[in-house]
Design a protein around this motif. Structure first.
Motif, PDB file in Angstrom:
ATOM      1  N   PRO A 291       0.802  -1.231   0.000  1.00 13.48           N
ATOM      2  CA  PRO A 291       0.000   0.000   0.000  1.00 13.48           C
ATOM      3  C   PRO A 291       0.830   1.275   0.000  1.00 13.48           C
ATOM      4  O   PRO A 291       0.304   2.361  -0.231  1.00 13.48           O
ATOM      5  CB  PRO A 291      -0.818  -0.102   1.298  1.00 13.48           C
ATOM      6  N   ASN A 292       2.132   1.151   0.244  1.00 13.14           N
ATOM      7  CA  ASN A 292       2.975   2.333   0.448  1.00 13.14           C
ATOM      8  C   ASN A 292       4.056   2.519  -0.614  1.00 13.14           C
ATOM      9  O   ASN A 292       5.093   3.107  -0.334  1.00 13.14           O
ATOM     10  CB  ASN A 292       3.641   2.249   1.829  1.00 13.14           C
ATOM     11  N   GLU A 293       3.816   2.004  -1.828  1.00 10.66           N
ATOM     12  CA  GLU A 293       4.852   2.174  -2.852  1.00 10.66           C
ATOM     13  C   GLU A 293       4.254   2.347  -4.236  1.00 10.66           C
ATOM     14  O   GLU A 293       3.282   1.687  -4.602  1.00 10.66           O
ATOM     15  CB  GLU A 293       5.808   0.977  -2.852  1.00 10.66           C
ATOM     16  N   LEU A 294       4.881   3.246  -5.020  1.00 11.69           N
ATOM     17  CA  LEU A 294       4.545   3.373  -6.439  1.00 11.69           C
ATOM     18  C   LEU A 294       5.791   3.791  -7.193  1.00 11.69           C
ATOM     19  O   LEU A 294       6.805   4.162  -6.605  1.00 11.69           O
ATOM     20  CB  LEU A 294       3.404   4.375  -6.643  1.00 11.69           C
ATOM     21  N   VAL A 295       5.711   3.689  -8.532  1.00  9.44           N
ATOM     22  CA  VAL A 295       6.831   4.081  -9.389  1.00  9.44           C
ATOM     23  C   VAL A 295       6.332   5.045 -10.456  1.00  9.44           C
ATOM     24  O   VAL A 295       5.191   4.924 -10.934  1.00  9.44           O
ATOM     25  CB  VAL A 295       7.523   2.844 -10.021  1.00  9.44           C
ATOM     26  N   THR A 296       7.166   6.016 -10.791  1.00 13.29           N
ATOM     27  CA  THR A 296       6.880   6.926 -11.903  1.00 13.29           C
ATOM     28  C   THR A 296       8.061   6.899 -12.860  1.00 13.29           C
ATOM     29  O   THR A 296       9.202   6.670 -12.449  1.00 13.29           O
ATOM     30  CB  THR A 296       6.678   8.380 -11.413  1.00 13.29           C
ATOM     31  N   SER A 297       7.783   7.131 -14.143  1.00  9.69           N
ATOM     32  CA  SER A 297       8.872   7.294 -15.113  1.00  9.69           C
ATOM     33  C   SER A 297       8.649   8.603 -15.853  1.00  9.69           C
ATOM     34  O   SER A 297       7.529   9.101 -15.942  1.00  9.69           O
ATOM     35  CB  SER A 297       8.934   6.124 -16.093  1.00  9.69           C
ATOM     36  N   SER A 298       9.740   9.148 -16.389  1.00  8.68           N
ATOM     37  CA  SER A 298       9.644  10.494 -16.929  1.00  8.68           C
ATOM     38  C   SER A 298      10.562  10.715 -18.120  1.00  8.68           C
ATOM     39  O   SER A 298      11.574  10.029 -18.297  1.00  8.68           O
ATOM     40  CB  SER A 298       9.988  11.509 -15.821  1.00  8.68           C
ATOM     41  N   ALA A 299      10.201  11.723 -18.905  1.00  9.68           N
ATOM     42  CA  ALA A 299      11.058  12.176 -20.007  1.00  9.68           C
ATOM     43  C   ALA A 299      12.351  12.799 -19.487  1.00  9.68           C
ATOM     44  O   ALA A 299      13.252  13.080 -20.276  1.00  9.68           O
ATOM     45  CB  ALA A 299      10.296  13.176 -20.871  1.00  9.68           C
ATOM     46  N   ASP A 300      12.462  12.996 -18.167  1.00  9.74           N
ATOM     47  CA  ASP A 300      13.702  13.556 -17.614  1.00  9.74           C
ATOM     48  C   ASP A 300      14.822  12.512 -17.504  1.00  9.74           C
ATOM     49  O   ASP A 300      15.921  12.817 -17.028  1.00  9.74           O
ATOM     50  CB  ASP A 300      13.453  14.231 -16.253  1.00  9.74           C
ATOM     51  N   GLY A 301      14.541  11.272 -17.961  1.00  5.90           N
ATOM     52  CA  GLY A 301      15.574  10.240 -17.985  1.00  5.90           C
ATOM     53  C   GLY A 301      15.619   9.354 -16.752  1.00  5.90           C
ATOM     54  O   GLY A 301      16.477   8.478 -16.644  1.00  5.90           O
ATOM     55  N   THR A 302      14.680   9.558 -15.830  1.00  9.25           N
ATOM     56  CA  THR A 302      14.675   8.753 -14.603  1.00  9.25           C
ATOM     57  C   THR A 302      13.339   8.048 -14.404  1.00  9.25           C
ATOM     58  O   THR A 302      12.314   8.455 -14.950  1.00  9.25           O
ATOM     59  CB  THR A 302      14.938   9.616 -13.347  1.00  9.25           C
ATOM     60  N   ALA A 303      13.395   7.001 -13.600  1.00  8.33           N
ATOM     61  CA  ALA A 303      12.199   6.457 -12.954  1.00  8.33           C
ATOM     62  C   ALA A 303      12.443   6.603 -11.459  1.00  8.33           C
ATOM     63  O   ALA A 303      13.587   6.546 -11.000  1.00  8.33           O
ATOM     64  CB  ALA A 303      11.983   5.003 -13.338  1.00  8.33           C
ATOM     65  N   LYS A 304      11.377   6.827 -10.700  1.00 10.10           N
ATOM     66  CA  LYS A 304      11.535   7.027  -9.259  1.00 10.10           C
ATOM     67  C   LYS A 304      10.583   6.115  -8.494  1.00 10.10           C
ATOM     68  O   LYS A 304       9.404   5.983  -8.861  1.00 10.10           O
ATOM     69  CB  LYS A 304      11.283   8.491  -8.884  1.00 10.10           C
ATOM     70  N   VAL A 305      11.127   5.509  -7.449  1.00 12.35           N
ATOM     71  CA  VAL A 305      10.336   4.678  -6.536  1.00 12.35           C
ATOM     72  C   VAL A 305       9.963   5.555  -5.346  1.00 12.35           C
ATOM     73  O   VAL A 305      10.828   6.166  -4.710  1.00 12.35           O
ATOM     74  CB  VAL A 305      11.138   3.448  -6.067  1.00 12.35           C
ATOM     75  N   TRP A 306       8.658   5.594  -5.064  1.00  8.29           N
ATOM     76  CA  TRP A 306       8.140   6.449  -3.982  1.00  8.29           C
ATOM     77  C   TRP A 306       7.581   5.569  -2.872  1.00  8.29           C
ATOM     78  O   TRP A 306       6.909   4.573  -3.134  1.00  8.29           O
ATOM     79  CB  TRP A 306       7.032   7.362  -4.521  1.00  8.29           C
ATOM     80  N   ARG A 307       7.836   5.981  -1.631  1.00  8.18           N
ATOM     81  CA  ARG A 307       7.323   5.219  -0.490  1.00  8.18           C
ATOM     82  C   ARG A 307       6.766   6.152   0.581  1.00  8.18           C
ATOM     83  O   ARG A 307       7.100   7.335   0.632  1.00  8.18           O
ATOM     84  CB  ARG A 307       8.421   4.345   0.114  1.00  8.18           C
ATOM     85  N   ASN A 308       5.952   5.578   1.446  1.00  8.34           N
ATOM     86  CA  ASN A 308       5.509   6.243   2.669  1.00  8.34           C
ATOM     87  C   ASN A 308       6.363   5.712   3.798  1.00  8.34           C
ATOM     88  O   ASN A 308       6.117   4.617   4.307  1.00  8.34           O
ATOM     89  CB  ASN A 308       4.045   5.904   2.964  1.00  8.34           C
ATOM     90  N   PRO A 309       7.389   6.417   4.218  1.00 14.90           N
ATOM     91  CA  PRO A 309       8.314   5.862   5.217  1.00 14.90           C
ATOM     92  C   PRO A 309       7.663   5.639   6.584  1.00 14.90           C
ATOM     93  O   PRO A 309       8.090   4.769   7.344  1.00 14.90           O
ATOM     94  CB  PRO A 309       9.426   6.909   5.311  1.00 14.90           C
ATOM     95  N   ASP A 310       6.633   6.423   6.892  1.00 12.63           N
ATOM     96  CA  ASP A 310       6.036   6.304   8.229  1.00 12.63           C
ATOM     97  C   ASP A 310       4.878   5.312   8.267  1.00 12.63           C
ATOM     98  O   ASP A 310       4.180   5.205   9.248  1.00 12.63           O
ATOM     99  CB  ASP A 310       5.538   7.676   8.681  1.00 12.63           C
ATOM    100  N   GLN A 311       4.666   4.591   7.175  1.00 14.19           N
ATOM    101  CA  GLN A 311       3.578   3.609   7.120  1.00 14.19           C
ATOM    102  C   GLN A 311       4.154   2.206   7.074  1.00 14.19           C
ATOM    103  O   GLN A 311       5.230   1.977   6.589  1.00 14.19           O
ATOM    104  CB  GLN A 311       2.727   3.812   5.863  1.00 14.19           C
ATOM    105  N   GLY A 312       3.359   1.243   7.559  1.00 17.44           N
ATOM    106  CA  GLY A 312       3.635  -0.180   7.346  1.00 17.44           C
ATOM    107  C   GLY A 312       4.913  -0.681   7.954  1.00 17.44           C
ATOM    108  O   GLY A 312       5.888  -0.052   8.063  1.00 17.44           O
TER     109      GLY A 312
END
Length: 312
Positions: A291-312
């Motif tokens: 429930p606390n993670e997603l990924v985005t990709s971009s024309a800026d040349g990166t993909a980023k993994v996002w998390r909720n550090p204070d959850q789970g």
């Protein structure tokens, strides 16, 4: 449906930046199940496999001669398919990082590939306005079926157990009932860039190039909800559902990740959201079980993994 407490906060803390691609990253797909692996495809003609926990690249898959625009992963994670500017669907064995088959027949770039549930069939949608279905158990190199109703580029599709949903630049979402042999066309009025159904198959999330994401009833084609605030009128920006399908998430052309409550379409805080990427966000995908993670990709040349550090 969503739990009564409503959607939980979106993961907005960067856990890892995946930056081995040279040039825009067009797609980022999670492996199936609870594992934390991500496949990205880029303008640099490569597909790259990442460990999302560590933020490290495991291996690169190189065979494409043109940009990679789409990736689909089998349920057992042993194989995946990719497509892009090559006009062929590439099938890969993950363990050996080699192509096992190449399916050619499209007359233009292939914007989207999707497996069916058991990865026995792969569907491909192209600039040539057609969708082709390929039987991977058969030896034949020609498609078993071709859908030719669209009048313009196929940008997106979904393969269900008995239906196929396609989205085209011609402004239509088309739903093919494979059992009945019926087609329903729903006119959105602007180029359709992503279609993502809910797990129960009752509704579908439709992203289009008019700065709108719409939740549509699958059986009637009626609009149930409309999500706005983001900027999306020029590029394919793929939206998705958040955890437990309680929210809708989409990265936009300004590099911001927006989130809405599925039920009342209210923007979730912060509004407006902070900038996540320096260029257009091409793909947003929530982890299938965490429930606390997603990924985005971009024309800026990166993909980023996002998390909720204070959850789970």
């Amino acid at each position: 449906m969503a739990p009564s407490r409503g959607p939980q906060p979106l993961a907005r803390t960067i856990h890892a930046t995946l930056n081995a691609h040279k040039g825009p990253v067009n797609v980022a797909r999670y492996s199936k199940g609870s594992a934390k692996y991500i496949l990205t495809g880029g303008q640099d003609r490569t597909v790259r496999l990442w460990n999302a926990d560590l933020g490290t690249e495991i291996k690169a898959f190189s065979a494409h001669g043109y940009e990679v625009l789409s990736i689909t992963v089998s349920n057992d994670n042993a194989k995946f398919a990719s497509s892009g500017g090559d006009r062929s669907v590439f099938l890969w064995d993950v363990a050996t990082a080699t192509t096992t088959r190449r399916l050619s027949g499209h007359l233009g770039k292939i914007h989207v590939v999707e497996f069916n549930e058991d990865a026995s069939v792969v569907a491909s949608g192209s600039y040539d306005s057609t969708v082709k279905l390929w039987d991977l158990r058969a030896q034949t190199r020609s498609p078993i079926q071709q859908l030719e109703d669209a009048k313009d580029t196929i940008q997106t599709l979904h393969v269900g157990s008995s239906s196929i949903i396609t989205g085209s630049v011609d402004g239509y979402v088309r739903t093919y009932d494979l059992r009945k042999g019926e087609l329903r066309s729903d006119f959105i009025g602007h180029p359709v860039t992503s279609v993502v159904p809910t797990q129960d198959g009752q509704t579908v999330l439709v992203t289009s190039l008019d700065n709108h994401i719409r939740l549509m009833d699958m059986s009637t084609g009626k609009m149930l909800n409309d999500f706005t605030g983001h900027v999306n009128n020029s590029y394919r920006c793929r939206a998705c559902f958040g955890h437990a399908e309680a929210s809708v998430i989409c990265g936009d052309e300004n590099g911001m990740v927006w989130a809405w409550d599925l039920l009342d379409a209210k923007l979730l805080n912060p509004n407006p959201p902070p900038k996540a990427h320096s260029k257009v966000i091409t793909w947003t995908e929530h982890h299938p079980s965490d429930p606390n993670e997603l990924v985005t990709s971009s024309a800026d040349g990166t993909a980023k993994v996002w998390r909720n550090p204070d959850q789970g």
